[in-house]
Scaffold this active site. Structure first.
Site, PDB file in Angstrom:
ATOM      1  N   ASP A   1      20.350  15.173  -7.992  1.00 18.99           N
ATOM      2  CA  ASP A   1      21.456  15.583  -7.133  1.00 18.99           C
ATOM      3  C   ASP A   1      21.036  16.889  -6.450  1.00 18.99           C
ATOM      4  O   ASP A   1      19.984  17.464  -6.744  1.00 18.99           O
ATOM      5  CB  ASP A   1      22.761  15.727  -7.922  1.00 18.99           C
ATOM      6  CG  ASP A   1      23.974  15.553  -7.015  1.00 18.99           C
ATOM      7  OD1 ASP A   1      23.826  15.668  -5.783  1.00 18.99           O
ATOM      8  OD2 ASP A   1      25.079  15.302  -7.521  1.00 18.99           O
TER       9      ASP A   1
HETATM   10  C1  NOJ Z   1      26.165  16.342  -4.183  1.00 22.56           C
HETATM   11  C2  NOJ Z   1      26.965  15.215  -4.748  1.00 22.56           C
HETATM   12  O1  NOJ Z   1      27.188  15.406  -6.130  1.00 22.56           O
HETATM   13  C3  NOJ Z   1      26.306  13.858  -4.550  1.00 22.56           C
HETATM   14  O2  NOJ Z   1      27.171  12.856  -4.998  1.00 22.56           O
HETATM   15  C4  NOJ Z   1      25.926  13.666  -3.113  1.00 22.56           C
HETATM   16  O3  NOJ Z   1      25.378  12.397  -2.925  1.00 22.56           O
HETATM   17  C5  NOJ Z   1      24.940  14.763  -2.748  1.00 22.56           C
HETATM   18  N1  NOJ Z   1      25.574  16.061  -2.886  1.00 22.56           N
HETATM   19  C6  NOJ Z   1      24.410  14.597  -1.339  1.00 22.56           C
HETATM   20  O4  NOJ Z   1      25.372  14.856  -0.427  1.00 22.56           O
END
Ligand code: NOJ
Length: 751
Positions: free
Chosen positions: A282
């Site tokens: 993430d």
């Molecule tokens: C953080 C989020 O937790 C995740 O779900 C998302 O896909 C990413 N950012 C990218 O935007």
């Protein structure tokens, strides 16, 4: 230079041929330097939007240089054919090997045409429609140049304080697993190389939905039984549906950050479940292992993450900065790098990117596909099915179509952005049909007056900004009261703004935000004939409303067609059929609250005036509205629950029940089967959903519904993660929600 050596332009060579793709990947990898391999494991956010904290000074500038060197394998947050094309061109034409980028984006519930938020979609319990919604999202997003969505979020959550419950399928792992499969199939279709499909991502592996106290990104500390039986099933289901990628999570799980968790990513996912795709971190979750107190610096973070099985680094920069020297110093084996790169390249081949890196970049298609009427029709259909009727005293609903003075009250009733919900980075603000528009345009002749009432938000923030709620200025209540006085029926649209739930939007109170409760009570004083239409991204605590307001409609955030769908239910042209995918608590003190809890040694009900029981002294244990609950404009009755136990001979138990529509109009009912394994070597929940079926019934009509239970439904994971089916007695409960009392029992003997 366009890399040619690995191309397959033969249309009969489907990119599904694994051996062929493996051979192509190997041949490409033999040409790659270590830096180029590590580059494939590096993902940067584009130059447009940020969906996480902004990168540090100077890092943004490196991106272009790295793209040219072939040190970037993927970009996120670049969308629209023109933008994708521009970035892809750099990778393909300016880097040494010309390996195409895989472009990722958070296509969570639609791209430009927005479906109901995922929690709402789940309330439809219509797997086919949910799959179609993902298909539509894939078609639109791929037309905008995107190859890969960071969806579905399959995190189970029992805590409505957590803002991201809007993005998931609720509290139940059985329903959550089926929804996960439907969404993966919808996004990916049958052929990943088709230009209208996307690679999907099962996220966030694992435990993210169990953040302590519902606070986003918080520590997760759960036992093995919960991990195996509640958290992991939807992830496993996604693997079974051939999901191409996983995203790990921000949280620490039982002391080990998910991103550096070898047990989760290598042992379980890649070995035991035989997942062949790749894992993306993430946003900076590799770097965040430093703040967690797990890795002492970026070098250690990169080492732990890659060793644990995180194949691609989203926006932490540690892979690109550290991995080469870690390999050169012998601290990370090149085999780990090779394994990660193979997985990433394989997905790129499967997407057809080596055949044509620009196949998703067709401006004509972009114009033709995005926002088509057929998508709006589809979204309208699903939005209606996602609405849950919570209360309807004295048949206040459906509304009469003529002769009525309707006072429509509430800022959210006229809002055209909020109904889109959160995670709508590519959709335009003000593009949803509001409730006001939906009612005004409806084929009815009532007199509608609209009053904004009290202000809800004091700013209209962007995706990344905090939303400010008005807690002080009660102006507008008097006007709302005055308009209600003269009305036959009052329709109040209250709840959360669409940007009040979602990532980073945890709440400690689940009451109606701001001064809406005050306004509701003031209006009730002058006219109790109120239909409360809730707009929200999670369960709310609405005890007062439940006690006083005669009709309550849970309308979530329903997307582009919200107002039309709500009008259709209010006027009764669509008979509500949604059922709650999460329990609604009476108060936040009950959280975590979920129907599939385990019995304590001192279960309720307690005797009168007794205290030594597992209850509260100031609240009942029960939810306000249970999981699976939802009313209709007609009534359904369940009878003749029968069990045909063929376990000994055929390994299955057949269950049937009769459902009758006992009301005056046709309707759709979702019959739910719950199972209780009475005694087990690891205690089992008081009941667990193990089947559901939707039936459409005319007035008076009876249908017999059948279910089949096999070891897949009768077993559970023990604390070592092994599937066990044990001899003993089981109870079945069948009905329209998780509190149904229609019961039968049976025994099985496992040899
Ligand atoms: C953080 C989020 O937790 C995740 O779900 C998302 O896909 C990413 N950012 C990218 O935007």
């Amino acid at each position: 230079m366009v890399f040619a050596g690995a191309c397959s332009s033969d249309p009969n060579t489907p990119n599904k041929n694994t051996d062929l793709i493996d051979a192509k990947v190997d041949s490409l990898m033999s040409l790659m330097t270590l830096e180029e391999k590590i580059g494939q494991m590096n993902q940067y956010s584009g130059f447009m939007d940020f969906t996480g904290p902004r990168p540090k000074e100077g890092q943004q500038a490196k991106k272009l240089e790295h793209l040219k060197k072939g040190w970037v394998g993927s970009m996120l947050n670049v969308h629209g054919v023109e933008n994708v094309m521009a970035v892809q061109k750099i990778a393909v034409e300016e880097s040494r090997l010309g390996i195409p980028l895989i472009m990722g984006f958070d296509v969570i519930h639609g791209y430009k045409t927005i479906s109901p938020i995922p929690l709402a979609e789940t309330a439809s319990w219509n797997l086919e429609a949910i799959q179609k919604s993902a298909e539509m999202a894939a078609e639109e997003a791929s037309a905008a140049g995107i190859h890969w969505t960071f969806a579905p979020m399959v995190d189970i959550s029992r805590d409505a304080r957590w803002g991201r419950v809007m993005e998931g399928a609720g509290e139940d792992p059985y329903l959550g697993s089926l929804v996960a499969k439907a969404r993966v199939k919808g996004f990916q279709g049958d052929d990943l190389s088709a230009p209208n499909t996307l690679a999907a991502t099962a996220k966030h592996f694992a435990g993210y939905g169990f953040a302590e106290s519902g606070k986003d990104y918080n520590t997760v500390d759960i036992g093995t039984s919960t991990l195996h039986n509640m958290v992991n099933p939807p992830f496993k289901a996604a693997v079974e549906a051939d999901v191409k990628t996983f995203m790990n999570a921000f949280n620490v799980l039982n002391g080990i950050p998910a991103t550096g968790n070898k047990y989760l990513q290598r042992d379980l996912l890649k070995n035991q479940w035989d997942f062949k795709g790749f894992v993306v971190s993430d946003w900076d979750s590799v770097g965040e292992m430093i703040a967690h107190g797990f890795a002492k610096d970026g070098r250690a973070a990169a080492k732990y993450a890659v060793s644990a099985g995180s194949d691609m680094d989203m926006e932490s920069y540690h892979y690109i900065e550290q991995l080469a020297s870690l390999v050169e110093d012998g601290e990370v084996s090149e085999d780990l790098i090779n394994d990660a790169v193979k997985r990433i390249l394989k997905v790129k081949f499967e997407l057809g990117l080596f055949d044509n890196p620009y196949q998703y970049c067709d401006e004509k298609r972009e114009k033709e596909v995005i926002g088509q009427q057929k998508f709006h029709d589809q979204v309208f259909d699903l939005a209606k099915q996602s609405i849950v009727l919570l209360k309807n005293e004295n048949n206040l609903l459906p509304l009469k179509k003529s002769g009525q003075k309707i006072a429509l009250i509430g800022e959210l009733a006229a809002d055209k952005t909020s109904p889109l919900g959160n995670w709508i980075i590519a959709a335009e603000d003000n593009s949803a049909v509001s409730v006001l528009e939906g009612l005004e345009k409806y084929d009815a002749t009532n007199e509608i007056t609209f009053e904004n009432g009290v202000k809800l938000v004091t700013s209209q923030p962007t995706f990344a900004q905090e939303l400010k709620i008005n807690n002080t200025d009660s102006a507008g209540i008097a006007e709302a009261v005055a308009s209600a006085k003269n009305a036959d029926v009052v329709v109040m649209v209250l709840g959360e703004h669409g940007r009040q739930s979602g990532e980073g939007r945890s709440r400690t109170s689940l009451d109606l935000p701001g001064l809406q409760q005050q306004m509701l009570e003031a209006v009730y004083e002058v006219n109790p004939n109120i239909v409360l239409v809730l707009n929200n991204g999670r369960p709310l605590t609405i005890n007062w409303a439940d006690k006083h307001i005669p009709a309550i409609v849970e309308a979530w955030q329903l997307g582009s067609q919200a107002g039309n769908a709500i009008a259709s239910v209010l006027y009764g042209d669509y008979n509500p059929s949604g059922k709650l995918p999460m329990s609604f608590p009476k108060n936040v003190g009950q959280i975590p609250l979920y129907y599939n809890y385990k019995s304590t040694g001192r279960p309720a009900p307690k005797g009168e005036n007794e205290v030594f029981w597992s209850t509260y002294i100031d609240s009942s244990n029960d939810p306000l509205y249970p999981f699976g609950y939802g009313l209709s404009y007609t009534n359904f009755d369940y009878k003749n629950l029968t069990i045909d136990n063929r376990y000994k001979e055929e390994g299955k138990v057949l269950v049937s029940v009769e459902v009758q529509n006992t009301g005056k109009r046709e309707g759709i009912e979702t019959a739910q089967l719950y199972l209780q394994d009475e005694y087990a070597s690891v205690t089992r929940p008081v009941r667990e959903l193990k089947g559901f079926k939707q039936v459409e019934l005319a007035p008076g009509e009876i249908k017999t519904i059948e279910f089949e239970l096999t070891n897949a439904e009768l077993g559970f994971y023990d604390n070592d993660g092994e599937w066990l089916v044990e001899s003993g007695s089981f109870h079945i409960y069948l009905g329209g929600d998780s509190t149904s009392q229609l019961k039968q029992s049976f025994q099985i003997t496992v040899k």
